[in-house]
Design a protein around this motif. Structure first.
Motif, mmCIF file in Angstrom:
data_model
loop_
_atom_site.group_PDB
_atom_site.id
_atom_site.type_symbol
_atom_site.label_atom_id
_atom_site.label_comp_id
_atom_site.label_asym_id
_atom_site.label_seq_id
_atom_site.Cartn_x
_atom_site.Cartn_y
_atom_site.Cartn_z
ATOM 1 N N UNK A 62 -4.385 3.220 12.461
ATOM 2 C CA UNK A 62 -4.978 4.067 11.418
ATOM 3 C C UNK A 62 -4.020 5.194 11.060
ATOM 4 N N UNK A 63 -3.485 5.854 12.067
ATOM 5 C CA UNK A 63 -2.552 6.965 11.816
ATOM 6 C C UNK A 63 -1.318 6.461 11.068
ATOM 7 N N UNK A 64 -0.776 5.310 11.489
ATOM 8 C CA UNK A 64 0.389 4.740 10.795
ATOM 9 C C UNK A 64 0.068 4.446 9.333
ATOM 10 N N UNK A 65 -1.118 3.915 9.071
ATOM 11 C CA UNK A 65 -1.515 3.629 7.700
ATOM 12 C C UNK A 65 -1.627 4.885 6.857
ATOM 13 N N UNK A 66 -2.202 5.927 7.432
ATOM 14 C CA UNK A 66 -2.314 7.199 6.710
ATOM 15 C C UNK A 66 -0.927 7.752 6.418
ATOM 16 N N UNK A 72 -6.502 2.831 21.645
ATOM 17 C CA UNK A 72 -5.235 3.473 21.299
ATOM 18 C C UNK A 72 -4.518 2.686 20.206
ATOM 19 N N UNK A 73 -4.475 1.370 20.337
ATOM 20 C CA UNK A 73 -3.829 0.542 19.312
ATOM 21 C C UNK A 73 -4.495 0.719 17.952
ATOM 22 N N UNK A 74 -5.839 0.710 17.942
ATOM 23 C CA UNK A 74 -6.579 0.854 16.680
ATOM 24 C C UNK A 74 -6.320 2.224 16.056
ATOM 25 N N UNK A 75 -6.383 3.272 16.857
ATOM 26 C CA UNK A 75 -6.179 4.616 16.324
ATOM 27 C C UNK A 75 -4.757 4.813 15.818
ATOM 28 N N UNK A 76 -3.775 4.272 16.545
ATOM 29 C CA UNK A 76 -2.388 4.386 16.085
ATOM 30 C C UNK A 76 -2.173 3.620 14.785
ATOM 31 N N UNK A 83 1.882 6.079 6.117
ATOM 32 C CA UNK A 83 2.506 5.272 5.053
ATOM 33 C C UNK A 83 1.937 5.657 3.691
ATOM 34 N N UNK A 84 0.647 5.924 3.650
ATOM 35 C CA UNK A 84 0.018 6.336 2.401
ATOM 36 C C UNK A 84 0.558 7.664 1.907
ATOM 37 N N UNK A 85 0.766 8.597 2.818
ATOM 38 C CA UNK A 85 1.305 9.902 2.425
ATOM 39 C C UNK A 85 2.733 9.767 1.890
ATOM 40 N N UNK A 86 3.507 8.883 2.489
ATOM 41 C CA UNK A 86 4.866 8.628 1.987
ATOM 42 C C UNK A 86 4.789 8.051 0.579
ATOM 43 N N UNK A 87 3.850 7.120 0.358
ATOM 44 C CA UNK A 87 3.681 6.541 -0.977
ATOM 45 C C UNK A 87 3.289 7.609 -1.993
ATOM 46 N N UNK A 88 2.405 8.517 -1.605
ATOM 47 C CA UNK A 88 1.993 9.589 -2.511
ATOM 48 C C UNK A 88 3.189 10.456 -2.867
ATOM 49 N N UNK A 89 3.966 10.840 -1.862
ATOM 50 C CA UNK A 89 5.136 11.686 -2.130
ATOM 51 C C UNK A 89 6.161 10.974 -3.007
ATOM 52 N N UNK A 90 6.248 9.639 -2.893
ATOM 53 C CA UNK A 90 7.216 8.868 -3.683
ATOM 54 C C UNK A 90 6.658 8.498 -5.052
ATOM 55 N N UNK A 91 5.388 8.843 -5.303
ATOM 56 C CA UNK A 91 4.794 8.540 -6.598
ATOM 57 C C UNK A 91 4.295 7.116 -6.731
#
Length: 80
Positions: free
Chosen positions: A42-46, A36-40, A48-56
């Protein structure tokens, strides 16, 4: 909570429990917790990445690969 395990996994869990002097339940709980810790993470990283993409806050693939190649080239020249 009840889980179903493949026979082979159950045998391995029993072996691990015997060798570590831990209960199968303890080991299963530890395994689920780690999963559960590992999967969470991964999800948190994804997310954060999507937020970075939206922010350019991204670099084009070609630029990133050029930076990576420059680091590799520098490392190779330092070893020669």
């Amino acid at each position: 909570m009840t889980i179903r395990l493949a026979a082979e996994t159950k045998r391995k869990l029993e072996r691990l429990a015997a060798n570590t002097r831990r209960s199968k339940s303890f080991l299963a709980a530890e395994a689920v917790s780690a999963y559960v810790e590992r999967e969470l993470a991964i999800i948190d990283g994804v997310q954060r990445g999507l937020v970075d993409v939206e922010a350019g806050r991204v670099i084009p693939h070609d630029a990133a690969m050029a930076e990576v190649q420059a680091v590799i080239d520098t490392a190779k020249s330092g070893k020669a």
